[in-house]
Motif scaffolding. Structure first.
Motif, short mmCIF file in Angstrom:
data_model
loop_
_atom_site.label_atom_id
_atom_site.label_comp_id
_atom_site.label_asym_id
_atom_site.label_seq_id
_atom_site.Cartn_x
_atom_site.Cartn_y
_atom_site.Cartn_z
N GLY A 136 0.79 -1.22 0.00
CA GLY A 136 0.00 0.00 0.00
C GLY A 136 0.82 1.27 0.00
O GLY A 136 0.29 2.35 0.24
N ALA A 182 -1.32 -5.77 0.70
CA ALA A 182 -1.70 -4.61 1.53
C ALA A 182 -2.75 -4.99 2.56
O ALA A 182 -2.67 -4.59 3.73
CB ALA A 182 -2.19 -3.48 0.64
N ASN A 202 5.04 1.95 2.99
CA ASN A 202 3.86 1.08 3.02
C ASN A 202 2.68 1.92 3.45
O ASN A 202 2.80 3.15 3.64
CB ASN A 202 4.09 -0.12 3.94
CG ASN A 202 4.46 0.28 5.36
OD1 ASN A 202 3.75 1.03 6.02
ND2 ASN A 202 5.60 -0.22 5.85
#
Length: 411
Positions: A73, A98, A210
Motif C-alpha cells: 500500500g 496490503a 507502506n
C-alpha cells in the motif's frame, strides 16, 4: 505444536549466528551458490540497492532470477524499473499484500500501542516478517535454493529479515550480500550508469514505504547533527494546512478501527483516508535515532499521519473501557510486544504470548473518538464508549453513592 525449525528460531536469546552455514553475507557467497545454476528469489523495492543486486545477479547466465516486489500500500518505485528488469532477463513477480499487512500486522500494532521508546510508531519492522513469508512462499513455489534481500549492517532489517526467514523454516541459503560488502552509493550509481542504467544516478537517500509509514534514511539524512529534511520527501504531510478545521470521528470495534465519520471502511482504506485527512494538518512527522545490532544508533525520518491519530484514539478509548490496573499491566506487555517485533522475533512464542494478552484487553475497546484537527494539531472533542467506565454526571454519582454509604452505615 511448533515445528523443529520454529522451536530453534523462536528463543528470544537465539542469534542469527547459528545459521551461518546457510547465510549469504557477501557477493562472494552468491558466486559460490550461482556456479551450480538454479533459482534465486530476491526482494526488489526498485531502489538503488535492490537494482544493483539484480544487475550483479544477471551476470550469472545460468541463474534464474525472480525479483519479488511485495505491495503493502505504499509508493511503487519499482514501476519505473520494469524496462530495466526486462533488459536484465529477470522475472518480475508482483504480490499485493496490503490487506494482509493491515489485518495481520498493523491492526495488532495499534492495539499493542507499538511505539519505539516513546519516539515514533513502529513501522518497517511490521513489514519485514510479511516480506520474509512471501519470499519463502515464492521460493518454495519455484524451487529456489537462495532467498536474498538488500539490508546492510546499519539497517535493522538485516536481522529482522534473516531471523524471520529462518523462523519460517526455509532450508536454502538466504541473507544479504551487503552485510559484509559495504559498497557505497556512489560506487553502485557509477556501475549502473556505466551499464546503461542512468536513472539511479541522482538518488540521494534510501526510502521505505507502506500504507502505515513513509520512511527515509541514509544519504543526505546520515548525520544526526544536521539533517534539514527536504520538503519534497514528504507526501501525506506536504500540503499547506487548510484554514478551516476538520472534525473527524473514528469508530472502533473490539480494538479494531472500523469506520470514519460513520462510514464503514476496510482497514487499508481507513488508514489511507486518515493519512490524507490528518496529513493535511501536518500530523505524524517523526525523526529519531534507532539502535542497530551492535548498540550504535542511526537516524531515521518518518511520516505517519494515520498512525499518529489511530494510536492516540485507541488509547483514549482504552482509557474509557479498560480498568486502570489492567492498563497498568498492559503498559509493560506493550513494551514486550514492541521489543519482540523490533528485534525480528515476530514469529516467536514470546511475541505471540504478548499478543494474546493485548487481544484479550482489546475485546473491551469499542466506541467512537471525535477529533478537531486544525493548524495547532488535534484535540479530542468526544469519547463515546460501549460499556464505559467513565462518569457522565459526577454530582449525580456522588449523591447516589453517598446515599448508598448512609444506608450501609445505618444497617
Amino acid at each position: 505444536m511448533a515445528s523443529a525449525s520454529e522451536r530453534r528460531c523462536c528463543s528470544p536469546h537465539r542469534r542469527f549466528d547459528v545459521w551461518t552455514e546457510k547465510c549469504v553475507r557477501e557477493f562472494a557467497h552468491i558466486e559460490e551458490v550461482a556456479r551450480a545454476g538454479g533459482r534465486v528469489v530476491t526482494l526488489f523495492s526498485g531502489g538503488l540497492d535492490s537494482f544493483y543486486l539484480l544487475w550483479r545477479l544477471s551476470r550469472h547466465p545460468d541463474l534464474e532470477v525472480h525479483a519479488l516486489s511485495v505491495g503493502l500500500g505504499g509508493d511503487a518505485e519499482y514501476d519505473d524499473s520494469a524496462g530495466g528488469l526486462a533488459r536484465l532477463g529477470v522475472r518480475h513477480v508482483l504480490a499485493d499484500r496490503a490487506a494482509v499487512f493491515a489485518d495481520e500486522f498493523v491492526a495488532p500494532a495499534i492495539a499493542a500501542q507499538a511505539v519505539y521508546l516513546g519516539m515514533h510508531p513502529v513501522s518497517s519492522s511490521l513489514s519485514r516478517p510479511l516480506l520474509a513469508r512471501v519470499a519463502v512462499e515464492l521460493a518454495e513455489e519455484v524451487g529456489a535454493q537462495l532467498v536474498l534481500h538488500t539490508a546492510n549492517r546499519s539497517q535493522n532489517s538485516l536481522r529482522r529479515l534473516n531471523t524471520s526467514i529462518a523462523a519460517l523454516g526455509f532450508d536454502g541459503y538466504f541473507g544479504s550480500p551487503y552485510e559484509l560488502d559495504a559498497i557505497g552509493r556512489d560506487e553502485k550509481q557509477a556501475a549502473l550508469k556505466k551499464a546503461g542504467f542512468p536513472d539511479f544516478a541522482n538518488r540521494s537517500h534510501s526510502g521505505d514505504s507502506n500504507l502505515w509509514c513513509r520512511e527515509f534514511e541514509s544519504g543526505l539524512l546520515d548525520d544526526p547533527e544536521w539533517f534539514p529534511v527536504p520538503e519534497d520527501l514528504y507526501t501525506w504531510t506536504a500540503a499547506v494546512p487548510p484554514d478551516r478545521p476538520d472534525r473527524i470521528a473514528i469508530d472502533f470495534e473490539a480494538g479494531r478501527p472500523v469506520a470514519v465519520d460513520g462510514e464503514p471502511l476496510e482497514l487499508p482504506a481507513l488508514i489511507g483516508a486518515l493519512n490524507v485527512r490528518a496529513g493535511r494538518f501536518g500530523l505524524g512527522r517523526y525523526s529519531g535515532l534507532e539502535h542497530i545490532d551492535g548498540g550504535e544508533k542511526v537516524l531515521e525520518v518518518r511520516e505517519m499521519p494515520a498512525a499518529c491519530l489511530l494510536l492516540h484514539a485507541y488509547r483514549q478509548l482504552e482509557g474509557a473501557t479498560v480498568p486502570a490496573e489492567t492498563m497498568r499491566e498492559k503498559l509493560s506487555v506493550e513494551q514486550l510486544w514492541t521489543r519482540e517485533a523490533l528485534e525480528g522475533r515476530w514469529f516467536g512464542s514470546l511475541r505471540r504470548a504478548a499478543q494474546a494478552f493485548v487481544a484479550t484487553v482489546a475485546e473491551r475497546v469499542t466506541g467512537r473518538i471525535t477529533y478537531r484537527l486544525d493548524r495547532t494539531g488535534m484535540a479530542v472533542l468526544a469519547v463515546e464508549a460501549r460499556n464505559a467506565l467513565y462518569l457522565r454526571d459526577r454530582d449525580a454519582w456522588e449523591r447516589a453513592t453517598a446515599r448508598s454509604s448512609v444506608h450501609f452505615a445505618t444497617d
